[in-house]
Enzyme design. Structure first.
Site, PDB file in Angstrom:
ATOM      1  N   ALA A  15      -1.603   2.941  17.521  1.00  0.00           N
ATOM      2  CA  ALA A  15      -1.200   4.070  16.659  1.00  0.00           C
ATOM      3  C   ALA A  15      -0.245   3.577  15.572  1.00  0.00           C
ATOM      4  CB  ALA A  15      -0.567   5.180  17.483  1.00  0.00           C
ATOM      5  N   LYS A  62       0.826  -1.225   0.000  1.00  0.00           N
ATOM      6  CA  LYS A  62       0.000   0.000   0.000  1.00  0.00           C
ATOM      7  C   LYS A  62       0.852   1.263   0.000  1.00  0.00           C
ATOM      8  CE  LYS A  62      -3.662  -2.108   2.751  1.00  0.00           C
ATOM      9  NZ  LYS A  62      -4.663  -1.908   3.795  1.00  0.00           N
ATOM     10  N   GLY A  86      -0.158   1.463  11.626  1.00  0.00           N
ATOM     11  CA  GLY A  86      -0.732   1.853  10.337  1.00  0.00           C
ATOM     12  C   GLY A  86      -2.241   2.059  10.433  1.00  0.00           C
ATOM     13  N   ASP A 100      -9.765   2.199   2.547  1.00  0.00           N
ATOM     14  CA  ASP A 100      -9.712   1.697   3.933  1.00  0.00           C
ATOM     15  C   ASP A 100     -10.278   2.698   4.944  1.00  0.00           C
ATOM     16  OD1 ASP A 100      -8.451  -0.747   3.393  1.00  0.00           O
ATOM     17  OD2 ASP A 100      -6.452   0.150   3.473  1.00  0.00           O
TER      18      ASP A 100
HETATM   19  P1  ATR Z   1      -1.328  -2.351  11.333  1.00  0.00           P
HETATM   20  O1  ATR Z   1      -0.961  -1.940   9.944  1.00  0.00           O
HETATM   21  O2  ATR Z   1      -2.213  -3.565  11.402  1.00  0.00           O
HETATM   22  O3  ATR Z   1      -1.826  -1.226  12.167  1.00  0.00           O
HETATM   23  P2  ATR Z   1       1.170  -2.093  12.754  1.00  0.00           P
HETATM   24  O4  ATR Z   1       1.442  -0.780  12.090  1.00  0.00           O
HETATM   25  O5  ATR Z   1       2.294  -3.055  12.934  1.00  0.00           O
HETATM   26  O6  ATR Z   1       0.045  -2.895  11.986  1.00  0.00           O
HETATM   27  O7  ATR Z   1       0.515  -1.770  14.184  1.00  0.00           O
HETATM   28  C1  ATR Z   1       0.249  -2.749  15.144  1.00  0.00           C
HETATM   29  C2  ATR Z   1      -0.347  -2.089  16.372  1.00  0.00           C
HETATM   30  O8  ATR Z   1      -0.501  -3.066  17.408  1.00  0.00           O
HETATM   31  C3  ATR Z   1       0.562  -1.012  16.971  1.00  0.00           C
HETATM   32  O9  ATR Z   1      -0.261  -0.080  17.647  1.00  0.00           O
HETATM   33  C4  ATR Z   1       1.388  -1.824  17.955  1.00  0.00           C
HETATM   34  O10 ATR Z   1       1.988  -1.081  18.995  1.00  0.00           O
HETATM   35  P3  ATR Z   1       3.446  -0.418  18.769  1.00  0.00           P
HETATM   36  O11 ATR Z   1       3.214   0.801  17.940  1.00  0.00           O
HETATM   37  O12 ATR Z   1       3.941  -0.121  20.123  1.00  0.00           O
HETATM   38  O13 ATR Z   1       4.271  -1.458  18.055  1.00  0.00           O
HETATM   39  C5  ATR Z   1       0.339  -2.729  18.533  1.00  0.00           C
HETATM   40  N1  ATR Z   1       0.942  -3.938  19.117  1.00  0.00           N
HETATM   41  C6  ATR Z   1       1.398  -5.016  18.445  1.00  0.00           C
HETATM   42  N2  ATR Z   1       1.906  -5.933  19.309  1.00  0.00           N
HETATM   43  C7  ATR Z   1       1.771  -5.399  20.556  1.00  0.00           C
HETATM   44  C8  ATR Z   1       2.080  -5.847  21.870  1.00  0.00           C
HETATM   45  N3  ATR Z   1       2.644  -7.044  22.093  1.00  0.00           N
HETATM   46  N4  ATR Z   1       1.785  -5.042  22.908  1.00  0.00           N
HETATM   47  C9  ATR Z   1       1.211  -3.835  22.710  1.00  0.00           C
HETATM   48  N5  ATR Z   1       0.878  -3.341  21.488  1.00  0.00           N
HETATM   49  C10 ATR Z   1       1.147  -4.112  20.427  1.00  0.00           C
END
Ligand code: ATR
Length: 280
Positions: A129, A47, A131, A103
């Site tokens: 916060a 994307k 993507g 989206d």
């Molecule tokens: P997407 O495109 O699906 O939003 P992403 O950009 O990788 O994927 O975002 C994943 C989200 O889940 C983020 O908010 C991430 O927190 P961080 O910004 O701190 O990485 C959150 N997330 C994923 N695993 C996590 C975990 N084990 N504990 C807390 N937050 C988590």
């Protein structure tokens, strides 16, 4: 979900899935155009990459900095850009690859239609916060939410999203952290990936919020159909729904962009329910 809907619309088209390495994205996109494809959907990580490859960005693609839908277009006899499939003598015409994003609108449409909740003036706690979380936060701000609270494991991302909102929508009140426990809130929205696996922790700190503070809960995750987060929200009395609607509405919008026709949502919803949950 696309193929049964395409068939119901009387079109002799096929929607197919291809696994493409990010390094090959540009030649694959150009090749699809030359092969007479109507359009494409893209998923992570394409994307963001496609945003810089397409020849033309629709306002939606420009605004959200990501492209999940491409339409192959050409100029008609009046010089207007139209879907290529609608015109003849393609080889004699100027063509382009146009990028859209379906989206962002899908999140708001799903919340409005499935929870019956227009976001304007509402108080929202957004978890995540990354993507998806960033786009949801900006979209909430565009919809003029009354108050937006942002929570994320990595604080820096909340700060960046807050700054973006303050620059684009300065009238929207954004706070980092949880709302006071005694504040009645409208919506809690999970945009983290926590809940995809059964062993995942909850996406929020249960000492910092009382789930009964919220009237509505939305989880972007749709598989499992009910995450532990959503189940706790339901027990606390919230009206809940999962992220299947987001998947549905981004697809409805993409098919509308390709066909320029009214898309029968109900056909697509039934197909999605059948494929994802095995429901007839
Ligand atoms: P997407 O495109 O699906 O939003 P992403 O950009 O990788 O994927 O975002 C994943 C989200 O889940 C983020 O908010 C991430 O927190 P961080 O910004 O701190 O990485 C959150 N997330 C994923 N695993 C996590 C975990 N084990 N504990 C807390 N937050 C988590």
């Amino acid at each position: 979900m696309h193929n049964p809907t395409i068939a119901a619309m009387g079109l002799n088209w096929n929607y197919l899935a291809f696994d493409v390495h990010p390094d090959d994205l540009e030649p694959v996109l150009r090749g699809s155009q030359r092969m007479g494809f109507i359009g494409l959907n893209l998923t992570v990580p394409h994307k963001i990459l496609a945003h810089d490859i397409v020849d033309h960005l629709d306002e939606s693609g420009r605004k959200w900095g990501a492209v999940n839908t491409i339409r192959f277009e050409c100029q008609d006899d009046d010089g207007i850009w139209v879907p290529s499939w609608k015109v003849e003598n393609l080889e004699k015409r100027s063509t382009r690859m146009a990028g859209f994003n379906t989206d962002a609108d899908a999140v708001v449409r799903a919340i409005r239609e499935e929870l019956d909740l227009p976001l304007s003036g509402k108080s929202v706690l957004l978890l995540g916060a990354g993507g998806a979380g960033r786009v949801a936060a900006l979209k909430c701000a565009e919809e003029n939410v009354g108050q937006l609270f942002l929570v994320n494991r990595t604080l820096k991302k909340c700060e960046e999203v807050k700054k973006e909102i303050q620059d684009l929508y300065p009238h929207v009140q954004v706070e980092i952290g949880y709302p006071p426990k005694n504040q009645a809130m409208d919506l809690i929205l999970n945009a983290t990936s926590l809940g995809l696996k059964e062993s995942d922790p909850l996406p929020l700190n249960t000492d910092s919020v009382v789930l009964s503070q919220f009237q509505y809960a939305y989880d972007m995750i749709y598989q499992p159909a009910e995450t532990r987060f959503l189940s706790l929200c339901k027990k606390a009395g919230c009206q809940t729904t999962n992220g299947l609607g987001m998947l549905l509405y981004q697809g409805v919008k993409a098919l509308e962009i390709w066909t320029e026709m009214k898309v029968p949502d109900s056909v697509m919803r039934n197909a999605l329910n059948q494929h994802v949950y095995g429901k007839e």
